[in-house]
Design a protein around this motif. Structure first.
Motif, mmCIF file in Angstrom:
data_model
loop_
_atom_site.group_PDB
_atom_site.id
_atom_site.type_symbol
_atom_site.label_atom_id
_atom_site.label_comp_id
_atom_site.label_asym_id
_atom_site.label_seq_id
_atom_site.Cartn_x
_atom_site.Cartn_y
_atom_site.Cartn_z
ATOM 1 N N THR A 124 29.237 4.001 -5.604
ATOM 2 C CA THR A 124 28.585 3.793 -6.898
ATOM 3 C C THR A 124 27.324 4.628 -7.008
ATOM 4 O O THR A 124 26.632 4.882 -6.013
ATOM 5 N N LEU A 125 27.042 5.075 -8.206
ATOM 6 C CA LEU A 125 25.752 5.670 -8.508
ATOM 7 C C LEU A 125 24.725 4.561 -8.707
ATOM 8 O O LEU A 125 25.078 3.399 -8.963
ATOM 9 N N LEU A 126 23.447 4.925 -8.632
ATOM 10 C CA LEU A 126 22.370 3.973 -8.861
ATOM 11 C C LEU A 126 21.184 4.771 -9.391
ATOM 12 O O LEU A 126 20.376 5.294 -8.630
ATOM 13 N N GLY A 127 21.118 4.879 -10.731
ATOM 14 C CA GLY A 127 20.051 5.681 -11.307
ATOM 15 C C GLY A 127 20.023 5.622 -12.816
ATOM 16 O O GLY A 127 21.033 5.332 -13.462
ATOM 17 N N GLY A 128 18.855 5.899 -13.379
ATOM 18 C CA GLY A 128 18.677 5.927 -14.821
ATOM 19 C C GLY A 128 18.580 7.339 -15.352
ATOM 20 O O GLY A 128 19.121 8.275 -14.766
ATOM 21 N N ALA A 129 17.832 7.505 -16.461
ATOM 22 C CA ALA A 129 17.760 8.802 -17.132
ATOM 23 C C ALA A 129 16.844 9.789 -16.425
ATOM 24 O O ALA A 129 16.919 10.990 -16.679
ATOM 25 N N GLY A 130 15.979 9.304 -15.533
ATOM 26 C CA GLY A 130 15.110 10.195 -14.771
ATOM 27 C C GLY A 130 15.720 10.555 -13.433
ATOM 28 O O GLY A 130 16.914 10.353 -13.191
ATOM 29 N N SER A 131 14.903 11.088 -12.547
ATOM 30 C CA SER A 131 15.376 11.454 -11.210
ATOM 31 C C SER A 131 15.238 10.270 -10.266
ATOM 32 O O SER A 131 14.194 9.622 -10.229
ATOM 33 N N ASP A 132 16.292 10.011 -9.499
ATOM 34 C CA ASP A 132 16.331 8.833 -8.627
ATOM 35 C C ASP A 132 16.859 9.234 -7.256
ATOM 36 O O ASP A 132 17.784 10.047 -7.144
ATOM 37 N N PHE A 133 16.278 8.633 -6.206
ATOM 38 C CA PHE A 133 16.694 8.880 -4.836
ATOM 39 C C PHE A 133 16.831 7.537 -4.122
ATOM 40 O O PHE A 133 15.921 6.701 -4.195
#
Length: 236
Positions: free
Chosen positions: A124-133
């Motif tokens: 699964t991905l885990l992130g919004g509209a910005g940059s996420d790590f």
């Protein structure tokens, strides 16, 4: 071509789980869930047997269409692998996963769970509209994963409940719980003030269930609790 191990975890039986990134088209595989990587760089995971002379499994991860790179791995008493990292595009996810669509920005975090023999439990991905790590990960005996990292996103998909539900600054840390099947995030909290806040490590106390996270901050207004060792920053 270039191959780099990023993180390690050891099982109770002495097997070694390693994750990293590779640009090699001929990375050694054994019982893989993915047989091809991305020419832009692909995650890999392998488990060595306790003698170190053979693979339990070795596989590419994340699909073939985007750069993706693992940053952390954890295991549990069964030898399951919980892998966290970053993806710069449409990571290959599993049906019904919490987030199957790329959120945007430079990267999204991701979490992959592999069974003891290397079967794919979820991606699964885990992130919004910005940059996420997704920088760090741990688990519990029920198979839940606990993920920590950093984000420029104001919100995360489906607005999961948490102690701090919005980003307080340019970059906040975050901590999230993922269900055993990867379909839900029971809670997610931002961690930070008005500056740059990054979470780089996570641990869980099995007896109490408490989660401990660590990182860095430039925030002068990072929320602190009374009676702690240091209430205010001492430098930049």
């Amino acid at each position: 071509r270039g191959d780099s191990v990023r993180a390690l975890a050891a099982t109770a039986g002495g097997e070694l789980i390693a994750v990293g990134g590779t640009w090699s088209a001929d990375f050694p595989l054994a019982n893989p869930v993915q047989t091809q990587g991305s020419p832009n760089g692909t995650s890999f995971a392998f488990k060595l047997n306790a003698n170190g002379n053979g693979f339990v499994y070795s596989t590419y991860l994340g699909g073939t269409s985007c750069y993706n790179y693992p940053l952390a791995v954890a295991t549990d008493s069964a030898g399951t692998a919980y892998i966290a990292g970053q993806a710069n595009g449409a990571l290959a996810t599993t049906p019904g996963a919490y987030q199957t669509t790329y959120g945007g920005g430079y990267s999204d975090g991701y979490v992959v769970k592999l069974g003891p023999a290397g079967t794919l439990v979820y991606s699964t991905l885990l992130g919004g509209a910005g940059s996420d790590f997704a920088n760090a990960i741990t688990s519990d005996s029920a198979g839940n994963a606990y993920v920590a990292g950093e984000t420029r996103s104001a919100l995360f998909p489906n607005n999961p409940p948490g102690a701090q539900t919005t980003n307080a600054g340019a970059v906040d840390g975050f901590v999230a719980k993922l269900s055993p099947d990867g379909t839900a995030v029971p809670w997610l909290t931002f961690v930070g003030g008005s500056g740059i806040d990054v979470v780089t490590a996570i641990a869980r106390d099995a007896a109490s269930g408490n989660i401990y996270v660590a990182g860095s901050t430039t925030s002068s207004d990072l929320p602190t609790s009374s009676g702690v060792m240091q209430l205010a920053p001492n430098g930049p």
